[in-house]
Design an enzyme around this catalytic site. Sequence first.
Site, PDB file in Angstrom:
ATOM      1  N   GLY A 146     113.105 -48.684 -43.147  1.00 31.42           N
ATOM      2  CA  GLY A 146     112.921 -48.611 -41.690  1.00 31.42           C
ATOM      3  C   GLY A 146     112.449 -49.919 -41.092  1.00 31.42           C
ATOM      4  O   GLY A 146     112.139 -50.883 -41.792  1.00 31.42           O
ATOM      5  N   GLY A 195     110.070 -52.080 -40.206  1.00 26.37           N
ATOM      6  CA  GLY A 195     108.636 -52.262 -40.477  1.00 26.37           C
ATOM      7  C   GLY A 195     107.968 -53.241 -39.528  1.00 26.37           C
ATOM      8  O   GLY A 195     106.747 -53.285 -39.428  1.00 26.37           O
ATOM      9  N   ARG A 196     108.778 -54.065 -38.882  1.00 27.81           N
ATOM     10  CA  ARG A 196     108.182 -54.999 -37.918  1.00 27.81           C
ATOM     11  C   ARG A 196     109.184 -55.327 -36.808  1.00 27.81           C
ATOM     12  O   ARG A 196     109.124 -56.395 -36.212  1.00 27.81           O
ATOM     13  CB  ARG A 196     107.707 -56.264 -38.608  1.00 27.81           C
ATOM     14  CG  ARG A 196     108.781 -56.925 -39.466  1.00 27.81           C
ATOM     15  CD  ARG A 196     108.301 -58.235 -39.942  1.00 27.81           C
ATOM     16  NE  ARG A 196     109.168 -58.735 -40.989  1.00 27.81           N
ATOM     17  CZ  ARG A 196     109.083 -59.950 -41.468  1.00 27.81           C
ATOM     18  NH1 ARG A 196     108.191 -60.776 -41.010  1.00 27.81           N
ATOM     19  NH2 ARG A 196     109.894 -60.351 -42.412  1.00 27.81           N
ATOM     20  N   ARG A 213     122.651 -50.775 -39.718  1.00 23.63           N
ATOM     21  CA  ARG A 213     122.790 -51.319 -41.072  1.00 23.63           C
ATOM     22  C   ARG A 213     123.414 -50.274 -41.986  1.00 23.63           C
ATOM     23  O   ARG A 213     123.332 -49.073 -41.687  1.00 23.63           O
ATOM     24  CB  ARG A 213     121.391 -51.648 -41.631  1.00 23.63           C
ATOM     25  CG  ARG A 213     120.615 -52.615 -40.800  1.00 23.63           C
ATOM     26  CD  ARG A 213     119.115 -52.277 -40.829  1.00 23.63           C
ATOM     27  NE  ARG A 213     118.406 -53.108 -39.845  1.00 23.63           N
ATOM     28  CZ  ARG A 213     117.959 -54.331 -40.092  1.00 23.63           C
ATOM     29  NH1 ARG A 213     118.075 -54.828 -41.298  1.00 23.63           N
ATOM     30  NH2 ARG A 213     117.372 -55.036 -39.152  1.00 23.63           N
ATOM     31  N   ASP A 243     120.116 -52.719 -46.884  1.00 28.02           N
ATOM     32  CA  ASP A 243     119.470 -52.587 -45.564  1.00 28.02           C
ATOM     33  C   ASP A 243     119.619 -53.877 -44.759  1.00 28.02           C
ATOM     34  O   ASP A 243     119.304 -53.890 -43.569  1.00 28.02           O
ATOM     35  CB  ASP A 243     117.984 -52.223 -45.714  1.00 28.02           C
ATOM     36  CG  ASP A 243     117.249 -53.154 -46.655  1.00 28.02           C
ATOM     37  OD1 ASP A 243     117.680 -53.278 -47.814  1.00 28.02           O
ATOM     38  OD2 ASP A 243     116.274 -53.784 -46.239  1.00 28.02           O
TER      39      ASP A 243
END
Length: 485
Positions: free
Chosen positions: A95, A97-98, A188, A257
């Site tokens: 996912g 994350g930032r 993605r 990803d």
Amino acid sequence: MNTRPLLKLADLNFSNRLKKVCPHLFVEVSSTPLKNPVLLHTNLDLLNRLELDPRELEKSSFTRFLNGDLGFEGLIFSSTYYSGHQFGYYVPRLGDGRAIMLGEVENRAGEHFELQLKGAGLTPFSRMGDGKAVVRSSIREYLASAHLKALNIPTTEALAIIHGSDDVYREEVEKAAIVLRVSESFLRFGHFQYYASTNQDAELKKLVDFTIENYFKDFADHSNRYVLFFQSVVKKTAKLFAAWQSVGFAHGVLNTDNMSILGLTIDYGPFGFIDEFDLDHVCNHSDHEGRYSFGNQPPIGMWNLEQLGIALKGLITEEDLKRTLDTYPQLFHVEYRRLIKDKLGLYKSLAPDEDFLKKTLNMLVSTKLDYTQFFRELSHYQTSKTLSFTATPELTEFLILYEERLSLEETSSIDRKNNMLAINPKFILRNYLAQIAIENYDNNPQILGQIFEVLSHPFLEWTEFDDWSRPAPIKYKNLSVSCSS
Ligand code: AMP
Ligand code: MG
């Protein structure tokens, strides 16, 4: 001519079409703005395509917007679920994350742009991370995405970069930055893998339908649309990888990803450009086995597509998946051959070409000539008939064969030279150039601007910046680039 005025930031009309179709792919988040944010650079060409008024840059609201510190109607911060294979191993939950998705805007030409802040704080997907991005990696992503775009390689882009006074802890203490990334889509392979591996078949179908309807419109109404979709992704991926190989770009972390469903270059990390033509070159110093070495990229593209195929097996028969995947090596090869022939200024299709291309690449391996400089000089060679490199036996032999092959072409030398100068860049983003921009970002930010300009027009001569066309000076040899960013 359209005379409507340029937009102010607050006029941007944010939507999120994907969120309407797949709401469960998103989680609402809030940002963590940087302290003392400073606007470092803006991509004016992209600003123009977004139809934003350049006078907006002078307002503090622009920096606040980039800092995730300015809300307006319709703007909802969210992050998405995805999973993916990292270095060959499946990680079920990764996912954003930032990365914080701001939504998408549409310009008057009907083009959609998704806007994403990278480095604006923790999300539910941050795991052990801090949700931040350091200045160093943000400058690299900012420069590289504009550069690949200028090299005509499909890529996500970046509108602007800010830095703050916050400390960020990596191998050493660094400063934080945020990049506003822009792309037609940030989907993605990992988004599709996430739905497939959690057995959310209905959601997966919705996601694939959405993707086809919005980004693969040509066959949206076709009864065989899923197969055509997969064929198209395979083709786009093969073309992307061929383009990377032709300019000597190594991505560094080709996990699934980090693979765009639209065949764009995405998630710039420890990427690098080769100096010499070295297939074993590994740009990511954390990649001890060389899984993502420069020469391994093409088969990794295939491996990643296989994983996407596995995720799509509820929609496409095994036979169609296999048949489609089997086209990848040939698609890659044909495109790569075309690109290298273009770099050499060879346009006719002749039987011995395959052999000649092999000999050319072998010569580059054995002579260790700088890959970019070689093709740039070869462009001038069409009319000057001189090269500045030392005349080794391999190079001399190559030139004899090359002259023979050129004699079979019909294009004039001057036309060929001009064609070649328009596709063989004088400048590529060598690591040391990014390093110069990074070392000077605070005291002398103009240098970043100059490097950005040169790399955004890498086919121009820029004689005042000749030095930047050369391989790294001693001081910058052996720069190490790791995953930590
Ligand atoms: P990358 O290797 O940059 O593609 O990232 C792999 C995964 O780690 C993704 O889910 C990222 O969002 C996450 N990630 C990377 N760096 C950070 C960070 N500093 N904070 C939070 N998540 C991160
Ligand atoms: Mg990533």
